[in-house]
Design an enzyme around this catalytic site. Sequence first.
Site: not given
Length: 431
Positions: A268, A308, A364
Amino acid sequence: MASDTITITDNRTGKTYDLPITDGTVKALDLRKIKVDDDDFGLMTYDPAFMNTASCRSEITFIDGDKGILEYRGYPIEQLAEKSTYLETAYLLIHGELPTGKQLEEWEYEICHHTILNENFRKLVDSFRYDAHPMGRLISSVAALGTIYPESKDIFNLDTRHKQIVRLIAKIITIAAFNYRHTIGMPYAYPDNDLTYTGNFLNMMFRMTEHKYEVNPVLSRALDVLFILHADHEQNCSTNAMRAVGSSHVDPYSAVAAAAAALYGPLHGGANEAVLQMLTEIGSVKNVPDFIKRVKAGDGTKLMGFGHRVYKNYDPRAKIIKRVADEVFEVTGRNPLLDIALELERIALEDEYFVKRKLYPNVDFYSGLIYQALRFPTSMFTVLFAIPRVSGWLSQWQEMLLDPDQKIARPRQIFKGSPRRDYVRMENRSK
Ligand code: CMC
């Protein structure tokens, strides 16, 4: 005549059932009418990890993963990142509307004047080992904070709820910064109410002996934009934890601690740290093609920061972060790992393996490079995700509390264990 129902034929009995369809869903409880006989419990759905189950109605965040759209309360993330501030966005998430000038002024004043921690709290921070992980510290500190405010249990009182929301958004930066200072053996730096939210956070993190910390406006704005981008992301793992734990009507400090614990997991909140490790390991632009070959060979090597569950297009947050990275590097100097990241992205976006699987950079991919340039240690990256997500968690928690459809979260199971049997005395058990 079309009707908003679905007709299901149970081939076990030959019976048919008309179930209403609302908002593109059938109520799982309606399936319970489907029974083989009167003793039958009724049909259930099996959906580990909630892959196709809506657990709530929400008005907070909208995501269209195929189109790469993210909106908070209807406002596109791109516009908020360009024109809003993190505190204004937090207000929007919690209250549902953008504030008027006066409302924003009051909100900023309130948050700013709740950043200080009860002095007893220092002892708690002091009691951690110097090398305790920042997320372990954060989770325990937030839970402990609740013990100072016993009135926070009064969750259906609007004023009390508001007070805890303000306290949590305000004090989370002080908790994060104090824990960091303890790790590096520096005296705690107290909040400075003249500064913005992110400016104050940087002050508490990095002030040395100077009387007044000079905030670089480009760097504090960059952090502010990153906070806007991370503030909410609808029903992800930690938000689901916040709602599930909050549904027992526990105080919000305990629920935020639970949500932060969910975020701590590497699946996560931990990927930005992994991106940095990957870029460091690759080491140089010339090694990028070999690394891509390894990823494509399927030996378990992943291009971290790519792909994702929801976005099958460029993550809209990644686009904004890429721009912010340029602005930050103008001030801090270019992070040498950026060239490796850019080359990885260039090759991956042209390569059939990634194109076919719809793998694009996610939030990220570039954020770690910015955090590193801002001098945050890698172990604090998940904390930097948690700080702004507090406003998202709290808005989702409040929505859940006020939703008449919600009850204590309690999934069903399919029991596959042993049928009833009698206790066996020790001497009669086989070795
Ligand atoms: N590098 C290489 N191949 C990948 C990657 C990747 N980063 N991500 C997915 N794939 C491949 C995967 O091997 C599979 O290939 P095949 O069909 O040949 O088996 C295909 O793409 C589909 O992937 P998946 O695993 O079914 O996709 P998922 O939706 O279950 O996983 C993910 C999503 C984010 C866990 C995954 O893409 C991943 O592990 N990415 C790297 C870690 C990462 O960057 N995580 C941050 C997510 S964003 C933060 C947040 O919003 O919380």
